[in-house]
Scaffold this motif. Structure first.
Motif, short mmCIF file in Angstrom:
data_model
loop_
_atom_site.label_atom_id
_atom_site.label_comp_id
_atom_site.label_asym_id
_atom_site.label_seq_id
_atom_site.Cartn_x
_atom_site.Cartn_y
_atom_site.Cartn_z
N LEU A 118 43.57 35.27 44.50
CA LEU A 118 42.58 36.12 45.28
C LEU A 118 43.26 37.51 45.77
CD1 LEU A 118 41.38 33.63 48.11
CD2 LEU A 118 39.92 34.66 46.19
N ILE A 119 42.31 38.70 45.48
CA ILE A 119 42.90 39.98 45.88
C ILE A 119 41.92 40.71 46.72
CG2 ILE A 119 43.40 42.24 44.85
CD1 ILE A 119 44.38 40.96 42.25
N GLY A 120 42.10 41.26 47.64
CA GLY A 120 41.36 42.01 48.58
C GLY A 120 42.28 42.68 49.51
N ILE B 73 47.14 32.69 34.37
CA ILE B 73 46.22 32.60 35.59
C ILE B 73 44.82 32.49 34.93
CG2 ILE B 73 44.86 34.25 37.31
CD1 ILE B 73 48.00 32.89 37.90
N ASN B 74 44.04 31.55 35.37
CA ASN B 74 42.54 31.33 34.89
C ASN B 74 41.51 32.37 35.23
OD1 ASN B 74 43.66 28.40 35.81
ND2 ASN B 74 42.54 28.28 33.81
N LYS B 75 41.72 32.71 36.61
CA LYS B 75 40.59 33.65 37.29
C LYS B 75 41.39 34.53 38.10
CE LYS B 75 37.08 32.99 34.44
NZ LYS B 75 36.60 34.25 33.52
N VAL B 76 40.94 35.74 38.30
CA VAL B 76 41.26 36.64 39.45
C VAL B 76 40.04 36.87 40.36
CG1 VAL B 76 42.55 38.86 40.20
CG2 VAL B 76 43.25 37.23 38.33
N VAL C 210 46.31 47.13 39.17
CA VAL C 210 46.16 45.45 38.97
C VAL C 210 44.86 44.96 38.58
CG1 VAL C 210 46.60 43.13 39.84
CG2 VAL C 210 48.21 45.09 40.42
N LEU C 211 43.82 45.29 39.41
CA LEU C 211 42.56 45.04 38.99
C LEU C 211 42.10 45.48 37.55
CD1 LEU C 211 40.86 45.91 42.51
CD2 LEU C 211 41.59 43.78 41.77
N LYS D 152 41.79 41.72 30.73
CA LYS D 152 42.12 40.64 30.40
C LYS D 152 40.80 39.69 30.23
CE LYS D 152 46.99 39.70 31.36
NZ LYS D 152 47.34 38.66 30.19
N GLY D 153 39.65 39.98 30.93
CA GLY D 153 38.61 39.46 31.17
C GLY D 153 38.63 38.25 32.02
N ILE D 154 39.44 38.40 33.20
CA ILE D 154 39.48 37.30 34.11
C ILE D 154 39.17 37.54 35.54
CG2 ILE D 154 40.94 35.97 32.51
CD1 ILE D 154 43.49 36.65 34.29
N LEU D 155 38.89 38.93 35.51
CA LEU D 155 38.74 39.36 37.03
C LEU D 155 37.22 39.15 37.35
CD1 LEU D 155 39.56 41.20 39.50
CD2 LEU D 155 38.50 43.00 38.40
#
Length: 186
Positions: free
Chosen positions: A13-15, A108-111, A154-155, A161-164
């Protein structure tokens, strides 16, 4: 991704501070049946220890600066070797720099990016009943500035990578959770 809750699930999780990462992280961890881990919490625990590392972390956090990349990577990677993280995790507050993202040794699966405005973040934090020692207005402004400078690359890294997954963080807690669950297909 249906049925992913039974498989290994590693989510970041990013924010910016105040975007609701800990609230959403706990909800998502419960939904996926994996532990929620906040690097901010790890660093706050370490900062209370009377050690050279603890003192350094406390000083850096109280002025809103980032813990150096190598130190952060070592601490987080070491933490994730604990048995409770073997089946996956929801990680909040890491990576904060491109170097950390590139050197992070986890698949990592998803961000998930919880998008809120700087103004909304400041408003939310100033409205909290309990303000932490590292949540002075100056420290928060510095963290927001650092987020834009260091975390936005980073985003882009995870976007390529197609995971955001980008989520509107200015909705109710329930709406945000529903949007995350929908985008993860769980």
């Amino acid at each position: 991704m249906k049925g992913m809750a039974n498989n290994l699930m590693k989510i970041i999780l990013i924010g910016i501070q105040g975007s609701g990462k800990s609230t959403q992280g706990k909800l998502l961890g419960k939904k996926l049946q994996v532990p929620y881990l906040s690097t901010g919490h790890i660093f706050r625990v370490l900062s209370k220890k009377d050690t050279p590392l603890g003192k350094q972390i406390k000083v850096l956090m109280n002025v809103g600066f980032l813990i150096p990349d190598e130190k952060t990577l070592k601490i987080v990677e070491e933490y994730l070797t604990r048995p409770e993280y073997i089946k996956g995790f929801v990680l909040d507050g890491f990576p904060r720099t491109l170097a950390q993202a590139e050197k992070f040794q986890q698949d990592i699966n998803k961000v998930i990016l919880l998008k809120i405005s700087d103004k909304e973040a400041l408003w939310r934090i100033s409205g909290r009943e309990e303000i932490r020692e590292d949540e002075t207005l100056m420290a928060i402004r510095k963290r927001i500035e650092i987020f834009h400078k260091f975390t936005e690359p980073v985003l882009d890294y995870y976007r390529q990578k197609g995971i955001l997954l980008e989520v509107n963080g200015e909705q109710t807690v329930e709406q945000i959770h529903k949007e995350i669950v929908g985008k993860l297909h769980i």
